[in-house]
Scaffold this active site. Structure first.
Site, mmCIF file in Angstrom:
data_model
loop_
_atom_site.group_PDB
_atom_site.id
_atom_site.type_symbol
_atom_site.label_atom_id
_atom_site.label_comp_id
_atom_site.label_asym_id
_atom_site.label_seq_id
_atom_site.Cartn_x
_atom_site.Cartn_y
_atom_site.Cartn_z
ATOM 1 N N SER A 255 0.964 -1.190 0.037
ATOM 2 C CA SER A 255 -0.245 0.098 0.026
ATOM 3 C C SER A 255 0.704 1.187 0.041
ATOM 4 O O SER A 255 1.725 1.368 -0.830
ATOM 5 C CB SER A 255 -0.939 -0.060 1.260
ATOM 6 N N ASP B 262 -9.328 -5.226 -5.403
ATOM 7 C CA ASP B 262 -9.007 -4.203 -4.607
ATOM 8 C C ASP B 262 -9.684 -2.898 -4.881
ATOM 9 O O ASP B 262 -9.838 -2.648 -6.038
ATOM 10 C CB ASP B 262 -7.316 -3.811 -5.000
ATOM 11 N N HIS C 22 -7.789 -5.365 -0.944
ATOM 12 C CA HIS C 22 -6.620 -4.550 -0.385
ATOM 13 C C HIS C 22 -6.537 -5.000 1.106
ATOM 14 O O HIS C 22 -7.104 -4.603 2.016
ATOM 15 C CB HIS C 22 -7.057 -3.151 -0.393
#
Length: 333
Positions: A176, A266, A295
């Site tokens: 991330s 995601d 995610h």
């Protein structure tokens, strides 16, 4: 966006003409002899060095990193591990995973988030939620993430000069926000020899605006317009400013091999924005797609695959086939 289209997608905006010049100048401003301080930690572990590293970041910042090194290695490879948005460096116990392999691990706290790093800068404009737009009203020089990217660059410079470090084996890895920092570090600092990244953040801001406010980390972009510029009069200017911290725009600077992981479900860092980075990388690269993943933490394979790829180790990625006749015969024997 259909997968076939994503495989050639490079993002909604092109790299600013002066992008490389801008970042070359920022790097030149970094003090070559950065003052730093080491604070030793004693956890009662044999043959392991654990210590806190503090150094002066740009714009009055104080940057902290946790460092774990094998005491039995004269020259150890180093993995620089970067954390996700609003978080902090991994716990000390989690940082021990590479030490048995004779590898050092350095984990930086991003300034202004949950760790020990300190953000010393003052910003005009929106500072209510998030860091993407922080400082943007004053232009690229004042962006919050400009300083974070320089912190990562400086960290690598400092650690590479440690006596126990093999400066020819420096690697980055993160997910991330950490995935973005792993890529930007490789783009800004040629000392990095390999980069592994998982669903990287901070990419393709114009595409994010098209997709709408469906994800918390990017919500601040929409809050900027809702409360500061409801008629979007400054949209072009804002996007131009943010293009200097758009990770896809760093991709062409990366010279080392890159391994990227993307979950095709995601909904935080949309797959198309990740492909916009990957498709611009000119160096050797590989993209591992996980169709069912959002995610979120990815299954055990990712951690082992990254270790294998970064370090050239040979951990088995697949469990033994316990249903096979050979396994059963050996078990009974």
């Amino acid at each position: 966006m259909p997968l076939q289209e994503m495989k050639t997608y490079k993002g909604r905006q092109e790299v600013p003409d002066d992008f490389d010049e801008f970042w070359d100048k920022q790097i030149q401003k970094v003090n070559e002899n950065l003052p730093y301080k080491i604070v030793k930690r004693n956890f009662g572990l044999k043959n392991v060095w654990c210590f806190d590293l503090f150094f002066e970041g740009t714009n009055n910042g104080i940057v902290h990193a946790k460092c774990v090194f094998p005491a039995y290695c004269k020259k150890a490879p180093v993995v620089f591990r970067f954390h996700g948005y609003m978080g902090q460096a991994l716990d000390w116990a989690d940082l021990l995973q590479y030490e048995p392999m004779g590898v050092g691990l350095v984990a930086m706290d991003v300034r202004g988030q949950q760790g020990q790093s300190v953000d010393g800068e003052a910003f005009y404009g929106n500072t209510v939620l998030g860091h993407i737009v922080r400082g943007a009203v004053d232009g690229p020089e004042h962006l919050f993430y400009k300083d974070v990217f320089l912190d990562a660059y400086s960290l690598i410079e400092i650690v590479s000069d440690f006596e126990m470090v093999d400066e020819d084996k420096l690697y980055t890895w993160g997910d991330s926000q950490g995935g973005a920092l792993a890529l930007v570090s490789a783009a800004l600092n040629p000392r990095i020899k390999k980069c592994a990244t998982q669903y990287p953040f901070l990419s393709d801001f114009k595409r994010i605006l098209e997709l709408g406010p469906t994800t918390l980390p990017y919500e601040e972009l929409f809050r900027y317009f809702k409360f500061y510029d409801p008629f979007h009069k400054t949209e072009a200017k804002l996007l131009n400013t943010l293009s200097y911290i758009d990770v896809k725009n760093f991709a062409h600077r990366i010279k080392c091999p890159v391994l990227m992981f993307t979950g095709l479900e995601d909904k935080t860092c949309f797959p198309s924005t990740q492909f916009a980075i990957y498709n611009r990388i000119l160096s050797k690269k590989d993209h591992i797609l996980l169709p069912e993943y959002d995610h979120e933490p990815m299954f055990y394979y990712v951690s082992s695959a990254v270790s294998n790829w970064l370090l050239g180790t040979k951990f088995p990625l697949e469990p033994p086939d316990t249903s096979s006749k050979t396994f059963k015969d050996e078990f009974r024997r």
